[in-house]
Design a protein around this motif. Sequence first.
Motif, short mmCIF file in Angstrom:
data_model
loop_
_atom_site.label_atom_id
_atom_site.label_comp_id
_atom_site.label_asym_id
_atom_site.label_seq_id
_atom_site.Cartn_x
_atom_site.Cartn_y
_atom_site.Cartn_z
N THR A 117 1.44 4.18 -2.90
CA THR A 117 1.47 5.62 -2.61
C THR A 117 2.72 6.26 -3.20
OG1 THR A 117 0.25 5.23 -0.56
CG2 THR A 117 1.37 7.34 -0.78
N LYS B 16 2.25 6.66 -6.93
CA LYS B 16 1.35 7.77 -7.23
C LYS B 16 2.04 9.12 -7.00
CE LYS B 16 -2.11 6.02 -4.77
NZ LYS B 16 -3.48 5.88 -4.16
N GLU C 15 5.88 13.22 2.70
CA GLU C 15 4.63 12.51 2.44
C GLU C 15 4.73 11.00 2.68
OE1 GLU C 15 2.63 13.43 -1.15
OE2 GLU C 15 3.08 15.59 -1.06
N GLU D 214 0.83 -1.20 0.00
CA GLU D 214 0.00 0.00 0.00
C GLU D 214 0.86 1.25 0.00
OE1 GLU D 214 -3.60 2.05 2.64
OE2 GLU D 214 -2.95 -0.02 3.04
#
Length: 411
Positions: A299, A302, A356, A295
């Motif tokens: 991220t 992306k 992030e 996951e």
Amino acid sequence: MPVPMLLDLPTLLVIATAHVGVVSLALLAIIGTGASAATRCVQVALAALLLGGIAAITAGSLWTPVLAPVALLFFSLGLWLLHRALGSWLGHRSRPPTNRKKLRKPLRPGVYYGLDYRWSERCLRLLLVATPLGYLLGWASPAFQWGWSHLCLAAMLVLVAAATLFPLRHMGRAWRWMLCGCLVGLALVLLARGLVGEWGGASLLPFADLAMALAVNLAFVTAMVALLAAWRDEAKARLHTLAMTDGLTGLLNRRGWLERAEGMFANAVRYQQPLTLMMLDIDHFKRVNDTYGHEVGDTALKLFARLLRESRRTGDLVGRLGGEEFCIVLANTHRSASIGFDLRLRTMLHQTAEKELGFPLDYSAGVGVLKDGDSTLSGLIARADAALYEAKKAGRGQLVQSGGGAGLTVI
């Protein structure tokens, strides 16, 4: 003695209204609620036309001063929504504003002067309010109400018909001309009925009423066929986009990127323009998946795709070829431009990843430049891929430009 069938105005209006109701329910059942904004506009437009038809039929027997302007309001609303749907389907609503002072002739298909979509949108908004309001204000003069309502609805029909012309997107010509023809035809019948009501005398009015009712039914059937064809074209375009787009990052997938890159390569060769191709690979991506989970890995992909989009120029082509491998074609640029792009992207990634993702992220890049004698895109891709291999072999986190057989490493 056989009973004759009376094709009077109320009967035909009831038939047309029933058609609208049945088609509205059928479209809702077939298309469902997950439709595009343009299709939803058509669905709401049909609902508005249905309510307008019911109000018009009821106004003939009671509460005419109230229901007649309500019917006009719903008819106007339906035409305005249809205009918005056409603008979305044909690309007019996504076109940036045009400088009218400088525009003297068409610059490209869909950019035109005189039938500008935004101009007709403003006119339709004005008529949406002015049609029922003018009818209400002209209560003392039935002749004015008659002429005003017919003129305004005819003008709206012509404006909607104009939206089918000069599409910015490649859409079916047959359904556009079919829809344009039926709307213009209905507008002409409305104008003729308005003139007959004003100056033609009572003897011709029944024939004008019958012609209008028949025109409404024929126009509705023709318009529904055209709108279903438009929805089919939209569905085909959406399926094509899905087939060409990477579901995770929103970038072009390998198939979509290759299709577009082939066109850019052919144009560069044909017009002898420079072209630079970069292959990028996120460093140690398997370690990211193993350490933080898939996951978090998604991220990271992306994030990298988003920064690629933000770093590119208009006209550059970005795609995800698979896994953690990305590619970008820098249009009309020489070898040195790849250094500036790499510096810009790498700086943004170093500033953003830690914030992030919670860990640093880097990538390796290989560059291939179009050379004289190149005949296929695959040769350019092979040189960029070989340069990428050299970058990874030399320790990753760097850019390597292909130059014949050897590579030039850029820190």
